[in-house]
Motif scaffolding. Sequence first.
Motif, PDB file in Angstrom:
ATOM      1  N   GLN A  76    -106.509 -55.584 -96.658  1.00  9.62           N
ATOM      2  CA  GLN A  76    -106.371 -56.711 -97.582  1.00  9.62           C
ATOM      3  C   GLN A  76    -105.662 -57.905 -96.944  1.00  9.62           C
ATOM      4  OE1 GLN A  76    -104.398 -55.054-100.991  1.00  9.62           O
ATOM      5  NE2 GLN A  76    -106.327 -54.378-101.903  1.00  9.62           N
ATOM      6  N   HIS A  77    -104.715 -57.648 -96.058  1.00  8.66           N
ATOM      7  CA  HIS A  77    -103.922 -58.723 -95.453  1.00  8.66           C
ATOM      8  C   HIS A  77    -103.882 -58.528 -93.936  1.00  8.66           C
ATOM      9  CE1 HIS A  77    -102.770 -59.581 -99.539  1.00  8.66           C
ATOM     10  NE2 HIS A  77    -102.273 -58.354 -99.679  1.00  8.66           N
ATOM     11  N   PRO A  78    -105.003 -58.879 -93.224  1.00  9.33           N
ATOM     12  CA  PRO A  78    -105.059 -58.635 -91.788  1.00  9.33           C
ATOM     13  C   PRO A  78    -104.270 -59.670 -90.973  1.00  9.33           C
ATOM     14  CG  PRO A  78    -107.074 -59.679 -92.504  1.00  9.33           C
ATOM     15  CD  PRO A  78    -106.257 -59.413 -93.748  1.00  9.33           C
ATOM     16  N   CYS A  79    -103.734 -59.221 -89.866  1.00  7.52           N
ATOM     17  CA  CYS A  79    -103.048 -60.083 -88.912  1.00  7.52           C
ATOM     18  C   CYS A  79    -104.089 -61.003 -88.264  1.00  7.52           C
ATOM     19  CB  CYS A  79    -102.364 -59.224 -87.841  1.00  7.52           C
ATOM     20  SG  CYS A  79    -101.688 -60.124 -86.445  1.00  7.52           S
ATOM     21  N   ALA A  80    -103.769 -62.284 -88.094  1.00  8.45           N
ATOM     22  CA  ALA A  80    -104.695 -63.255 -87.506  1.00  8.45           C
ATOM     23  C   ALA A  80    -104.999 -62.954 -86.044  1.00  8.45           C
ATOM     24  CB  ALA A  80    -104.137 -64.670 -87.638  1.00  8.45           C
ATOM     25  N   TYR A  81    -104.171 -62.138 -85.373  1.00  9.42           N
ATOM     26  CA  TYR A  81    -104.412 -61.808 -83.969  1.00  9.42           C
ATOM     27  C   TYR A  81    -105.046 -60.431 -83.789  1.00  9.42           C
ATOM     28  CZ  TYR A  81    -103.809 -60.957 -79.022  1.00  9.42           C
ATOM     29  OH  TYR A  81    -104.045 -60.662 -77.709  1.00  9.42           O
ATOM     30  N   CYS A  82    -104.391 -59.395 -84.283  1.00  5.91           N
ATOM     31  CA  CYS A  82    -104.868 -58.025 -84.006  1.00  5.91           C
ATOM     32  C   CYS A  82    -105.728 -57.437 -85.121  1.00  5.91           C
ATOM     33  CB  CYS A  82    -103.696 -57.105 -83.707  1.00  5.91           C
ATOM     34  SG  CYS A  82    -102.672 -56.722 -85.158  1.00  5.91           S
ATOM     35  N   GLU A 127     -93.834 -60.829 -84.312  1.00 11.12           N
ATOM     36  CA  GLU A 127     -93.656 -61.949 -83.378  1.00 11.12           C
ATOM     37  C   GLU A 127     -94.515 -61.787 -82.132  1.00 11.12           C
ATOM     38  OE1 GLU A 127     -92.023 -64.948 -83.555  1.00 11.12           O
ATOM     39  OE2 GLU A 127     -91.839 -64.403 -85.667  1.00 11.12           O
ATOM     40  N   ASP A 128     -94.741 -60.551 -81.716  1.00 10.85           N
ATOM     41  CA  ASP A 128     -95.557 -60.293 -80.535  1.00 10.85           C
ATOM     42  C   ASP A 128     -96.990 -60.795 -80.752  1.00 10.85           C
ATOM     43  OD1 ASP A 128     -95.893 -59.227 -77.899  1.00 10.85           O
ATOM     44  OD2 ASP A 128     -96.962 -57.525 -78.800  1.00 10.85           O
ATOM     45  N   CYS A 129     -97.581 -60.471 -81.900  1.00 11.81           N
ATOM     46  CA  CYS A 129     -98.943 -60.928 -82.204  1.00 11.81           C
ATOM     47  C   CYS A 129     -98.992 -62.454 -82.332  1.00 11.81           C
ATOM     48  CB  CYS A 129     -99.475 -60.277 -83.476  1.00 11.81           C
ATOM     49  SG  CYS A 129    -100.176 -58.637 -83.183  1.00 11.81           S
ATOM     50  N   LYS A 130     -97.977 -63.028 -82.943  1.00 10.07           N
ATOM     51  CA  LYS A 130     -97.918 -64.484 -83.081  1.00 10.07           C
ATOM     52  C   LYS A 130     -97.887 -65.139 -81.706  1.00 10.07           C
ATOM     53  CE  LYS A 130     -95.209 -68.159 -85.230  1.00 10.07           C
ATOM     54  NZ  LYS A 130     -94.032 -68.474 -86.056  1.00 10.07           N
ATOM     55  N   HIS A 177    -101.258 -64.752 -79.872  1.00 14.83           N
ATOM     56  CA  HIS A 177    -102.279 -65.637 -80.440  1.00 14.83           C
ATOM     57  C   HIS A 177    -102.136 -67.052 -79.892  1.00 14.83           C
ATOM     58  CE1 HIS A 177    -105.117 -67.238 -83.346  1.00 14.83           C
ATOM     59  NE2 HIS A 177    -104.231 -68.177 -83.616  1.00 14.83           N
ATOM     60  N   PHE A 178    -100.922 -67.593 -79.883  1.00 16.83           N
ATOM     61  CA  PHE A 178    -100.722 -68.954 -79.398  1.00 16.83           C
ATOM     62  C   PHE A 178    -100.908 -69.042 -77.885  1.00 16.83           C
ATOM     63  CE2 PHE A 178     -98.909 -69.436 -83.607  1.00 16.83           C
ATOM     64  CZ  PHE A 178     -99.527 -70.613 -83.996  1.00 16.83           C
ATOM     65  N   ASN A 179    -100.565 -67.994 -77.148  1.00 19.98           N
ATOM     66  CA  ASN A 179    -100.833 -67.971 -75.708  1.00 19.98           C
ATOM     67  C   ASN A 179    -102.329 -68.005 -75.431  1.00 19.98           C
ATOM     68  OD1 ASN A 179     -98.133 -67.952 -75.012  1.00 19.98           O
ATOM     69  ND2 ASN A 179     -98.051 -65.726 -74.740  1.00 19.98           N
ATOM     70  N   GLN A 180    -103.101 -67.281 -76.244  1.00 17.92           N
ATOM     71  CA  GLN A 180    -104.557 -67.269 -76.092  1.00 17.92           C
ATOM     72  C   GLN A 180    -105.134 -68.659 -76.357  1.00 17.92           C
ATOM     73  OE1 GLN A 180    -106.567 -64.579 -78.747  1.00 17.92           O
ATOM     74  NE2 GLN A 180    -108.558 -64.946 -77.829  1.00 17.92           N
ATOM     75  N   LEU A 181    -104.661 -69.328 -77.409  1.00 17.89           N
ATOM     76  CA  LEU A 181    -105.134 -70.679 -77.704  1.00 17.89           C
ATOM     77  C   LEU A 181    -104.804 -71.631 -76.562  1.00 17.89           C
ATOM     78  CD1 LEU A 181    -104.178 -71.058 -81.486  1.00 17.89           C
ATOM     79  CD2 LEU A 181    -106.444 -70.604 -80.513  1.00 17.89           C
ATOM     80  N   GLN A 182    -103.592 -71.531 -76.030  1.00 15.36           N
ATOM     81  CA  GLN A 182    -103.167 -72.386 -74.926  1.00 15.36           C
ATOM     82  C   GLN A 182    -104.003 -72.126 -73.675  1.00 15.36           C
ATOM     83  OE1 GLN A 182    -100.829 -74.786 -75.398  1.00 15.36           O
ATOM     84  NE2 GLN A 182    -101.379 -75.533 -73.386  1.00 15.36           N
TER      85      GLN A 182
END
Length: 131
Positions: free
Chosen positions: A10-16, A32-35, A38-43
């Motif tokens: 119902q509430h999936p993590c935007a990264y994993c 915080e690890d997934c956050k 995710h931003f490292n991947q975008l960068q």
Amino acid sequence: MKNQVSGQIQHPCAYCGEEIPHYRSNKKYCDEDCKSKHFNQLQKEANLEMGRVNRILKKNFQIMKDLLDEEKNVKVKKIKMEKKGFNFRFHTSVISFSGLTYHNVYLLSWRDIEGEQVIISRAPETILEDR
């Protein structure tokens, strides 16, 4: 938490994609690890695109520099530049100066002239000043 009927999260993590524990409506990541990932991947994706563009600009600059050599300016056929790998769609700026339009690649410029030719020159001093 999986929905008992559909088996979907119902509430999936935007990264994993895993369920976000202690879900709040403004929480997008399970931790915080997934956050951070995710931003490292975008960068990384942005840096790859910038690297591609910078390689084209560097190649354009080197071709112009080689053709210009020690001259103040030189007249060149566009086809000659294209055969060397010059890409006319990539430049660092376009500036009108004294009624002429210059396409700049760093500190070198080209401007279209008659037919399928350009004049390559060093960028006019006044376009190098901060605006």
